[in-house]
Design a protein around this motif. Structure first.
Motif, short mmCIF file in Angstrom:
data_model
loop_
_atom_site.label_atom_id
_atom_site.label_comp_id
_atom_site.label_asym_id
_atom_site.label_seq_id
_atom_site.Cartn_x
_atom_site.Cartn_y
_atom_site.Cartn_z
N LYS A 154 1.48 1.15 2.64
CA LYS A 154 0.86 2.32 2.71
C LYS A 154 -0.24 3.29 1.28
O LYS A 154 -1.30 3.83 1.58
CB LYS A 154 1.78 3.40 2.43
CG LYS A 154 1.45 5.02 3.75
CD LYS A 154 2.84 5.52 3.27
CE LYS A 154 1.99 7.00 4.84
NZ LYS A 154 3.30 7.90 4.50
N VAL A 155 -0.02 2.34 0.22
CA VAL A 155 -0.71 3.58 -1.26
C VAL A 155 -2.21 2.64 -0.89
O VAL A 155 -2.82 3.25 -0.96
CB VAL A 155 0.35 3.33 -2.38
CG1 VAL A 155 -0.53 3.26 -3.26
CG2 VAL A 155 1.71 4.36 -2.11
N ASN A 182 -3.74 1.96 0.91
CA ASN A 182 -4.56 1.42 2.70
C ASN A 182 -5.22 3.25 2.41
O ASN A 182 -6.75 3.42 2.75
CB ASN A 182 -4.05 1.83 4.15
CG ASN A 182 -3.00 0.58 4.08
OD1 ASN A 182 -3.56 -0.56 4.40
ND2 ASN A 182 -1.74 0.32 5.26
N HIS A 183 -4.53 3.76 1.99
CA HIS A 183 -4.57 5.18 0.98
C HIS A 183 -5.87 5.00 0.53
O HIS A 183 -6.82 5.36 0.49
CB HIS A 183 -3.56 6.37 0.75
CG HIS A 183 -2.89 6.77 1.97
ND1 HIS A 183 -1.93 6.03 2.97
CD2 HIS A 183 -3.08 7.89 3.07
CE1 HIS A 183 -1.44 7.10 3.67
NE2 HIS A 183 -2.24 8.34 3.50
N LEU A 184 -5.90 4.49 -0.49
CA LEU A 184 -6.45 4.10 -1.57
C LEU A 184 -8.14 3.24 -1.23
O LEU A 184 -8.87 3.75 -1.67
CB LEU A 184 -6.01 3.17 -2.65
CG LEU A 184 -4.88 4.23 -3.86
CD1 LEU A 184 -4.52 2.56 -4.68
CD2 LEU A 184 -5.52 4.67 -4.43
N LEU A 193 -8.84 3.76 1.94
CA LEU A 193 -10.14 4.68 2.84
C LEU A 193 -10.12 5.94 1.74
O LEU A 193 -11.49 6.30 2.28
CB LEU A 193 -8.87 6.29 3.80
CG LEU A 193 -8.18 4.49 5.03
CD1 LEU A 193 -7.19 5.72 5.30
CD2 LEU A 193 -8.98 4.58 5.71
N ILE A 194 -9.51 6.57 1.10
CA ILE A 194 -9.99 6.93 0.01
C ILE A 194 -11.16 6.65 -0.67
O ILE A 194 -12.47 7.20 -0.42
CB ILE A 194 -9.23 7.05 -1.42
CG1 ILE A 194 -8.10 8.12 -0.75
CG2 ILE A 194 -9.96 7.99 -2.18
CD1 ILE A 194 -7.16 8.34 -1.70
N SER A 198 -14.10 7.08 1.96
CA SER A 198 -15.01 8.03 2.17
C SER A 198 -15.72 8.38 0.77
O SER A 198 -16.53 9.47 1.31
CB SER A 198 -13.90 9.16 2.27
OG SER A 198 -13.08 9.30 0.98
#
Length: 294
Positions: A23-24, A26-28, A30-31, A34
């Motif tokens: 999850k971490v 994936n968020h990294l 995505l960040i 972005s």
């Protein structure tokens, strides 16, 4: 028994930790993505607030030193932003109204009504998507010139009142096919006609896809450059996209005012961002649900 419980608990902890790590990650990702996509917008806003001496500085600085709000003031003086904004809003509002009124009607006829040759006509409509815009550009110009529409806003919004295009019709039709037929049959048993079914049942249910095509049409009409370039001759009727090009041409003879250009471009981009975020939830819902049933 206790060893088995301990191993099962340890396995659950490892699975939970692995899930948290993924999850971490994936968020990294995505960040990071972005940041890549938002950087041009940040650079645009930053450049609009820089002095001319700092715009081409190497290495570039994202934060202006100092902030030059004069670019916006000068742009407002030397660039007829409000006139071009009014022209753009006329085209955008009329074209959006045409698409939102006629495209659902055409799609409803293809999706829910039975009439001879329906599927054949739908295939013909889809076939028009394979025609490049360059193929129809000259015939359309000849047609609009004979109608006396050249140098008016009519060629920019009237075509939107004829179904809005095959892409929009296809999107709405696919969305309509996901609606259960039982709703329509119940309304017919209660004495409703097709117009009542369309207005009271179908339209409220297809709001997500209507929001989707509204965003597409808004962005397309707002950023349209080729249409005004072909059909508009009077500078007083220029839209924002064509007006920015005119401003660049007028300043390129001596020195392009990049600060003022970036300020005008920033003001042009802001309404698009606001419009998208206002309809973001329904836009995503419309994209996800469209085409679930063929």
């Amino acid at each position: 028994m206790s060893v088995h419980l301990y191993s099962e608990t340890a396995w659950k902890r490892r699975a939970k930790a692995r899930k948290m790590v993924l999850k971490v990650i994936n968020h990294l990702i995505l960040i990071a993505g972005s940041v890549v996509f938002i950087f041009p917008l940040l650079w645009l806003v930053s450049t609009s607030l820089k002095p001319d001496t700092q715009i081409f500085k190497v290495p570039p600085e994202l934060i202006p030193k100092p902030f030059v709000w004069k670019n916006y003031v000068d742009m407002w003086i030397y660039f007829p932003f409000m006139q071009f904004l009014k022209n753009t809003l006329i085209v955008v509002i009329l074209s959006m109204a045409g698409v939102l009124i006629t495209a659902p009607l055409v799609a409803y006829a293809f999706a829910r009504l039975k009439w001879p040759g329906r599927d054949i006509f739908f295939m013909i409509v889809l076939a028009t998507m394979m025609l490049p815009g360059q193929v129809t550009m000259i015939p359309l110009y000849i047609l609009f010139r004979r109608l006396g529409w050249v140098d008016t806003f009519l060629p920019l919004w009237v075509p939107a009142w004829f179904g809005g295009g095959a892409f929009y019709i296809f999107l709405i039709r696919q969305f309509l096919l996901t609606i259960p037929k039982e709703l329509e049959e119940s309304a017919i048993i209660d004495g409703a006609n097709y117009w009542q079914i369309y207005a009271k049942i179908m339209l409220p249910l297809i709001q997500p896809v209507l929001t989707t095509i509204a965003i597409f049409q808004f962005m397309g009409a707002w950023n349209d450059f080729m249409g005004p370039l072909i059909y508009i001759n009077d500078q007083a009727k220029y839209t924002l996209s064509l007006g920015l090009r005119l401003f660049q041409q007028q300043t390129s003879s001596s020195q392009t005012e990049f600060g003022m250009m970036m300020a005008a471009t920033t003001l042009m981009v802001i309404p698009v961002i606001i419009f998208f975020f206002l309809g973001q939830r329904r836009f995503i819902e419309g994209v996800v649900l469209t085409g679930m049933k063929a």
